[in-house]
Design a protein around this motif. Structure first.
Motif, mmCIF file in Angstrom:
data_model
loop_
_atom_site.group_PDB
_atom_site.id
_atom_site.type_symbol
_atom_site.label_atom_id
_atom_site.label_comp_id
_atom_site.label_asym_id
_atom_site.label_seq_id
_atom_site.Cartn_x
_atom_site.Cartn_y
_atom_site.Cartn_z
ATOM 1 N N TRP A 156 -16.800 19.021 12.128
ATOM 2 C CA TRP A 156 -18.205 18.732 11.869
ATOM 3 C C TRP A 156 -19.138 19.694 12.586
ATOM 4 O O TRP A 156 -18.884 20.115 13.706
ATOM 5 C CB TRP A 156 -18.539 17.305 12.319
ATOM 6 N N LYS A 157 -20.242 20.014 11.916
ATOM 7 C CA LYS A 157 -21.395 20.669 12.518
ATOM 8 C C LYS A 157 -22.634 19.880 12.093
ATOM 9 O O LYS A 157 -22.605 19.145 11.105
ATOM 10 C CB LYS A 157 -21.519 22.123 12.060
ATOM 11 N N ARG A 158 -23.732 20.081 12.822
ATOM 12 C CA ARG A 158 -24.963 19.368 12.507
ATOM 13 C C ARG A 158 -26.153 20.304 12.694
ATOM 14 O O ARG A 158 -26.204 21.070 13.656
ATOM 15 C CB ARG A 158 -25.107 18.133 13.404
ATOM 16 N N LYS A 159 -27.100 20.224 11.761
ATOM 17 C CA LYS A 159 -28.362 20.936 11.904
ATOM 18 C C LYS A 159 -29.494 19.937 11.683
ATOM 19 O O LYS A 159 -29.482 19.180 10.710
ATOM 20 C CB LYS A 159 -28.477 22.090 10.904
ATOM 21 N N ASP A 160 -30.462 19.957 12.576
ATOM 22 C CA ASP A 160 -31.583 19.021 12.510
ATOM 23 C C ASP A 160 -32.839 19.725 12.021
ATOM 24 O O ASP A 160 -33.154 20.843 12.469
ATOM 25 C CB ASP A 160 -31.846 18.409 13.884
ATOM 26 N N TYR A 161 -33.538 19.051 11.127
ATOM 27 C CA TYR A 161 -34.818 19.518 10.615
ATOM 28 C C TYR A 161 -35.866 18.437 10.896
ATOM 29 O O TYR A 161 -35.558 17.399 11.479
ATOM 30 C CB TYR A 161 -34.709 19.828 9.116
ATOM 31 N N ARG A 162 -37.087 18.679 10.499
ATOM 32 C CA ARG A 162 -38.162 17.759 10.868
ATOM 33 C C ARG A 162 -37.936 16.346 10.331
ATOM 34 O O ARG A 162 -38.085 15.358 11.072
ATOM 35 C CB ARG A 162 -39.505 18.287 10.359
ATOM 36 N N ASP A 163 -37.592 16.227 9.049
ATOM 37 C CA ASP A 163 -37.514 14.913 8.406
ATOM 38 C C ASP A 163 -36.096 14.486 8.024
ATOM 39 O O ASP A 163 -35.918 13.437 7.401
ATOM 40 C CB ASP A 163 -38.395 14.889 7.151
ATOM 41 N N PHE A 164 -35.115 15.285 8.380
ATOM 42 C CA PHE A 164 -33.737 14.959 8.019
ATOM 43 C C PHE A 164 -32.785 15.796 8.856
ATOM 44 O O PHE A 164 -33.185 16.766 9.518
ATOM 45 C CB PHE A 164 -33.485 15.202 6.528
ATOM 46 N N SER A 165 -31.520 15.404 8.827
ATOM 47 C CA SER A 165 -30.445 16.178 9.461
ATOM 48 C C SER A 165 -29.381 16.486 8.419
ATOM 49 O O SER A 165 -29.209 15.737 7.443
ATOM 50 C CB SER A 165 -29.821 15.393 10.620
ATOM 51 N N VAL A 166 -28.660 17.567 8.633
ATOM 52 C CA VAL A 166 -27.552 17.944 7.754
ATOM 53 C C VAL A 166 -26.261 17.906 8.566
ATOM 54 O O VAL A 166 -26.136 18.605 9.585
ATOM 55 C CB VAL A 166 -27.758 19.340 7.148
ATOM 56 N N HIS A 167 -25.332 17.083 8.138
ATOM 57 C CA HIS A 167 -24.002 17.005 8.736
ATOM 58 C C HIS A 167 -23.044 17.776 7.828
ATOM 59 O O HIS A 167 -22.974 17.497 6.620
ATOM 60 C CB HIS A 167 -23.556 15.554 8.873
ATOM 61 N N ASP A 174 -36.710 9.244 0.719
ATOM 62 C CA ASP A 174 -37.466 8.994 1.956
ATOM 63 C C ASP A 174 -38.475 10.098 2.253
ATOM 64 O O ASP A 174 -38.613 10.568 3.388
ATOM 65 C CB ASP A 174 -36.515 8.838 3.146
ATOM 66 N N GLY A 175 -39.161 10.528 1.216
ATOM 67 C CA GLY A 175 -40.190 11.540 1.386
ATOM 68 C C GLY A 175 -39.692 12.970 1.390
ATOM 69 O O GLY A 175 -40.501 13.914 1.396
ATOM 70 N N VAL A 176 -38.386 13.179 1.403
ATOM 71 C CA VAL A 176 -37.817 14.527 1.371
ATOM 72 C C VAL A 176 -37.661 14.957 -0.090
ATOM 73 O O VAL A 176 -36.929 14.328 -0.856
ATOM 74 C CB VAL A 176 -36.457 14.577 2.089
ATOM 75 N N GLU A 177 -38.371 16.009 -0.476
ATOM 76 C CA GLU A 177 -38.312 16.518 -1.843
ATOM 77 C C GLU A 177 -37.116 17.451 -2.000
ATOM 78 O O GLU A 177 -36.961 18.406 -1.225
ATOM 79 C CB GLU A 177 -39.591 17.264 -2.187
ATOM 80 N N ILE A 178 -36.307 17.171 -3.007
ATOM 81 C CA ILE A 178 -35.090 17.947 -3.281
ATOM 82 C C ILE A 178 -35.159 18.405 -4.733
ATOM 83 O O ILE A 178 -35.477 17.607 -5.628
ATOM 84 C CB ILE A 178 -33.840 17.090 -3.032
ATOM 85 N N TYR A 179 -34.860 19.664 -4.962
ATOM 86 C CA TYR A 179 -34.901 20.217 -6.309
ATOM 87 C C TYR A 179 -33.496 20.637 -6.727
ATOM 88 O O TYR A 179 -32.802 21.341 -5.988
ATOM 89 C CB TYR A 179 -35.848 21.416 -6.376
ATOM 90 N N VAL A 180 -33.117 20.196 -7.914
ATOM 91 C CA VAL A 180 -31.796 20.505 -8.474
ATOM 92 C C VAL A 180 -31.943 21.659 -9.450
ATOM 93 O O VAL A 180 -32.786 21.629 -10.358
ATOM 94 C CB VAL A 180 -31.216 19.281 -9.203
ATOM 95 N N HIS A 181 -31.116 22.684 -9.265
ATOM 96 C CA HIS A 181 -31.077 23.819 -10.189
ATOM 97 C C HIS A 181 -29.654 23.960 -10.719
ATOM 98 O O HIS A 181 -28.683 23.748 -9.984
ATOM 99 C CB HIS A 181 -31.472 25.114 -9.487
#
Length: 271
Positions: free
Chosen positions: A3-14, A134-141
């Protein structure tokens, strides 16, 4: 692997990365304020169960499980998420519904209890465009004709990050058997122009945008070798010589089953 983790303002990525026997495939859990978004579910159950265990540990409901494309190393482990809302692009769902069960049954005798007893396929359609968790906008391409005929990438513009699936490999050998080299390079150039801060690849553990140029160099080398090689052993030998420090030897070997010369004859898989 692990595992690795990166934190952003409104979410984290595991980030979970499989070992060599799992083709170094990556799974991602995007943790928002109240939900989880799971991206790809591994091939082998021991790795898929690690992803599920992290989702349980985070103790938030799963909003979506997204399968980015139809290659087994990214979805054979979906049985651990049976009962969840599992999404894939219409083109990916169509490909999986046509071929995935056969592929699963073909691999079951070889992989045994390392995969589930039956294929679990997407049960929802992933639409291109915007969705919000939860307020995080995600765009699918949808990206066509790179590592495979169709795959989904997910962009979070607020943080300038991209979940690139198998459009991007980071310091690993690459499955190039579909031989969409020029179109693939064009897609990577387009990605480069968007100036992402982080790019999460389908395989490998470097999230920096610099991997795009390195991957383009690899693809150009692979295209040249494919055009010239008389056997798979020659292809293998030359790519290993060009990239001796790259991980993913199994990914390189997977090309043996499908790689076709320009004239249409299969490369020999001589020893």
């Amino acid at each position: 692997m692990g595992w690795k983790r990166k934190d952003y303002r409104d979410f984290s990525v595991h980030v979970y990365s499989a070992g060599e026997d799992g083709c170094l495939a990556n799974s991602y859990i995007v943790e928002t304020a109240s939900h989880l978004l799971v991206i790809d579910t591994q091939c082998l159950l021991p790795y898929a169960e690690k992803v599920k265990a992290m989702a349980v540990r985070l103790n938030k409901p799963i909003a979506r499980v997204i399968i980015t494309h139809a290659h087994p190393d990214h979805w054979f482990g979906t049985s651990v998420f049976a009962g969840e809302q599992i999404y894939a692009l219409p083109t990916v769902r169509m490909e999986m519904e046509k071929d995935a069960v056969t592929a699963f049954q073909r691999n079951k005798p070889r992989l045994g209890d390392k995969i589930g007893d039956e294929a679990v396929l997407p049960n929802h359609t992933l639409e291109k465009g915007r969705f919000v968790v939860d307020g995080v906008e995600i765009y699918v391409h949808e990206i066509l004709n790179t590592e495979t005929s169709s795959l989904a990438v997910l962009e979070i513009p607020a943080e300038k990050i991209l979940f690139a699936s198998d459009m991007v490999y980071a310091h690993t050998h690459i499955y190039v058997a579909d031989n969409h080299i020029e179109e693939w390079i064009a897609a990577l150039k387009s990605c480069q122009q968007k100036s992402f801060k982080d790019i999460f690849p389908g395989h490998g553990n470097d999230f920096s945008p610099q991997v795009l140029q390195e991957e383009m160099n690899y693809l150009r080398s692979a295209g040249k070798v494919i055009a010239e090689a008389k056997s798979f052993s020659e292809f293998r030998q030359r790519m290993l010589a060009l990239y001796p420090d790259y991980a993913g030897k199994l990914l390189l070997e997977l090309n043996a089953m499908f790689l076709v010369l320009p004239l249409g004859s299969h490369l020999e898989t001589d020893a």
